[in-house]
Design a protein around this motif. Sequence first.
Motif, mmCIF file in Angstrom:
data_model
loop_
_atom_site.group_PDB
_atom_site.id
_atom_site.type_symbol
_atom_site.label_atom_id
_atom_site.label_comp_id
_atom_site.label_asym_id
_atom_site.label_seq_id
_atom_site.Cartn_x
_atom_site.Cartn_y
_atom_site.Cartn_z
ATOM 1 N N ILE A 135 0.831 -1.216 0.000
ATOM 2 C CA ILE A 135 0.000 0.000 0.000
ATOM 3 C C ILE A 135 0.860 1.259 0.000
ATOM 4 C CG2 ILE A 135 -1.473 1.370 1.553
ATOM 5 C CD1 ILE A 135 -3.045 -1.217 2.088
ATOM 6 N N VAL A 136 0.450 2.224 -0.839
ATOM 7 C CA VAL A 136 1.115 3.522 -0.935
ATOM 8 C C VAL A 136 0.171 4.570 -0.354
ATOM 9 C CG1 VAL A 136 1.951 5.259 -2.579
ATOM 10 C CG2 VAL A 136 2.430 2.821 -2.961
ATOM 11 N N LYS A 137 0.695 5.417 0.537
ATOM 12 C CA LYS A 137 -0.164 6.426 1.179
ATOM 13 C C LYS A 137 0.176 7.857 0.761
ATOM 14 C CE LYS A 137 -1.733 3.885 5.198
ATOM 15 N NZ LYS A 137 -1.404 3.474 6.555
ATOM 16 N N ASP A 138 1.327 8.029 0.129
ATOM 17 C CA ASP A 138 1.775 9.359 -0.270
ATOM 18 C C ASP A 138 1.133 9.730 -1.617
ATOM 19 O OD1 ASP A 138 3.102 11.597 -1.127
ATOM 20 O OD2 ASP A 138 5.104 10.875 -0.534
ATOM 21 N N ARG A 139 0.300 10.761 -1.586
ATOM 22 C CA ARG A 139 -0.479 11.171 -2.755
ATOM 23 C C ARG A 139 0.400 11.416 -3.998
ATOM 24 N NH1 ARG A 139 -5.290 12.877 -4.588
ATOM 25 N NH2 ARG A 139 -6.264 11.886 -2.825
ATOM 26 N N GLU B 76 -1.227 6.432 -8.514
ATOM 27 C CA GLU B 76 -1.384 6.180 -9.957
ATOM 28 C C GLU B 76 -2.712 6.734 -10.456
ATOM 29 O OE1 GLU B 76 -0.819 1.971 -10.572
ATOM 30 O OE2 GLU B 76 1.207 2.037 -9.730
ATOM 31 N N LEU B 77 -3.729 6.678 -9.588
ATOM 32 C CA LEU B 77 -5.050 7.183 -9.979
ATOM 33 C C LEU B 77 -5.163 8.653 -9.598
ATOM 34 C CD1 LEU B 77 -7.179 4.194 -8.612
ATOM 35 C CD2 LEU B 77 -6.269 4.498 -10.927
ATOM 36 N N ASP B 78 -5.816 9.424 -10.457
ATOM 37 C CA ASP B 78 -5.970 10.840 -10.188
ATOM 38 C C ASP B 78 -7.360 11.076 -9.599
ATOM 39 O OD1 ASP B 78 -5.578 13.531 -10.127
ATOM 40 O OD2 ASP B 78 -6.074 13.832 -12.245
ATOM 41 N N TRP C 155 -8.813 10.595 2.199
ATOM 42 C CA TRP C 155 -8.854 9.261 2.825
ATOM 43 C C TRP C 155 -8.245 8.180 1.950
ATOM 44 C CZ3 TRP C 155 -12.858 11.803 0.523
ATOM 45 C CH2 TRP C 155 -13.423 11.177 -0.619
ATOM 46 N N ARG C 156 -7.929 8.532 0.713
ATOM 47 C CA ARG C 156 -7.569 7.494 -0.252
ATOM 48 C C ARG C 156 -6.156 6.933 -0.030
ATOM 49 N NH1 ARG C 156 -11.343 7.017 -4.246
ATOM 50 N NH2 ARG C 156 -9.971 5.557 -5.269
ATOM 51 N N TYR C 157 -5.986 5.669 -0.298
ATOM 52 C CA TYR C 157 -4.670 5.027 -0.395
ATOM 53 C C TYR C 157 -4.721 4.102 -1.591
ATOM 54 C CZ TYR C 157 -7.186 1.199 1.881
ATOM 55 O OH TYR C 157 -8.079 0.227 2.189
ATOM 56 N N GLU C 158 -3.568 3.673 -2.056
ATOM 57 C CA GLU C 158 -3.547 2.781 -3.219
ATOM 58 C C GLU C 158 -2.722 1.528 -2.928
ATOM 59 O OE1 GLU C 158 -2.095 4.745 -6.697
ATOM 60 O OE2 GLU C 158 -3.923 5.951 -6.939
ATOM 61 N N GLN C 159 -3.278 0.378 -3.267
ATOM 62 C CA GLN C 159 -2.450 -0.824 -3.263
ATOM 63 C C GLN C 159 -1.856 -0.953 -4.654
ATOM 64 O OE1 GLN C 159 -4.108 -4.814 -2.902
ATOM 65 N NE2 GLN C 159 -2.063 -5.589 -3.410
ATOM 66 N N GLN C 160 -0.532 -0.883 -4.746
ATOM 67 C CA GLN C 160 0.133 -0.927 -6.055
ATOM 68 C C GLN C 160 0.926 -2.223 -6.268
ATOM 69 O OE1 GLN C 160 2.443 2.679 -6.352
ATOM 70 N NE2 GLN C 160 0.611 3.981 -6.507
ATOM 71 N N TYR C 161 1.237 -2.924 -5.194
ATOM 72 C CA TYR C 161 1.982 -4.194 -5.289
ATOM 73 C C TYR C 161 1.242 -5.243 -4.466
ATOM 74 C CZ TYR C 161 5.470 -0.500 -5.896
ATOM 75 O OH TYR C 161 6.120 0.620 -6.275
#
Length: 406
Positions: free
Chosen positions: A240-244, A248-250, A255-261
């Motif tokens: 999970i990536v928390k740094d805006r 990858e998504l705009d 509140w958003r986070y992204e799972q990239q791996y």
Amino acid sequence: MKFNSINLGNNLKGLFNKANKNDYIPYGKHSISKKDINQVLNVLKSKNITQGDLVPKFERAISKKVNSKYSIAVNSATSALHLACLALGVREGDHVWTSPISFVASSNCALYCKAKVDFVDVDPATGLMNINSLHNKLVKAERNNLLPKVLIPVHLAGSSCDMLRIYSLSKKFGFSIIEDASHAIGGEYNNYPVGSCKYSDITVFSFHPVKIITTGEGGLVSTNNDDLAYKIEKMRSHGIVKDRSEFELDKEGSWRYEQQYLGFNYRMNDMQAALGLSQLTRLENIVLERNKQLKFYSKILKDLPVKQLKIPSNVKSAVHLAIIRFENISAEQYLKVFEGMRSQGIGVQLHYIPIYEQPYYQRFNFNQESFPGSQNYASSAMTIPLFPGLNIDQQWRVKDSLEKFL
Ligand SMILES: *Cc1c(COP(=O)(O)O)cnc(C)c1O
């Protein structure tokens, strides 16, 4: 008594720890001080028992201690080894080499990544990877297009392998290096602290209770490489990536986070980090005490037909284990000494049964004869008790028991 079962360290020894003459003496164990206990209690009373500020604080303290750019704390050295392999890109079809005289985690990490494992023989006098065997094996592998992607030298008993020579071979043959320093925090090689990664990509530490310092369960990855540190830090927490700025998504939304791996939950918690921080302040003293006990063993064992494991002259060992080797011992005698000493409450152990002998590893059809140094080592080595708080009377008891069964 309230603290009866707790080893309170040197200054309080004897106060609470009335050792019985026939008490079981394990080969190794943790040492917990009053301060350690209070530091953990403080976390339990605080807002965050996990993912607070103590894990980053512990990481900074380790990096400062071992002189590395990054430390990433995880829940075990096994997890640390797995993430280290993944970050170095180990995958199906790759080859990973390590020492057969190690805990199974040193090679299992490669299997987690579907890589093929092979072993490099050890020098029986030190138990460490034999650099000539490594060189010969690399030359042969190069001819057959089977060079390893990663080599995992193991700093057995707290003594560093010959990293300078391993490093030059890595440049010549093009492989990465993960130091399995599960035994070796607080040690040095050529005056560099183990973990500085002067001659490797990554160093891994374990904080299991039998190791040099403990967090209960725990491990850590040390590296100077920005890219490896980034990947490992993400992979220990689900990918999970928390740094805006890295999203990858705009999409709007704080509140958003992204799972990239595809990562894991391999995190260390704040109770563990508090214990680790407190233990770390005693690291030098613990290593000194371990070295002192080893020296005392050399003195009292000098008339017995045993040798201590050799520590290379450019190595300052953290002395995780006191390993002795019997001169010319038969399999029958070897068994007799082990069983005899154990029956007297001395927790002797073999570190380690060669990994290729494990039932799970039989499927890979390793040939024992390819590892004469390891075979020789494993049929003559024995770990005798050594840990903070072990006293002189107990060391004499070990000696008397050893002498009796030899
Ligand atoms: C203990 C150990 C490990 C595994 O450590 P954990 O923290 O228990 O996962 C790996 N390698 C070696 C050499 C060890 O001694």
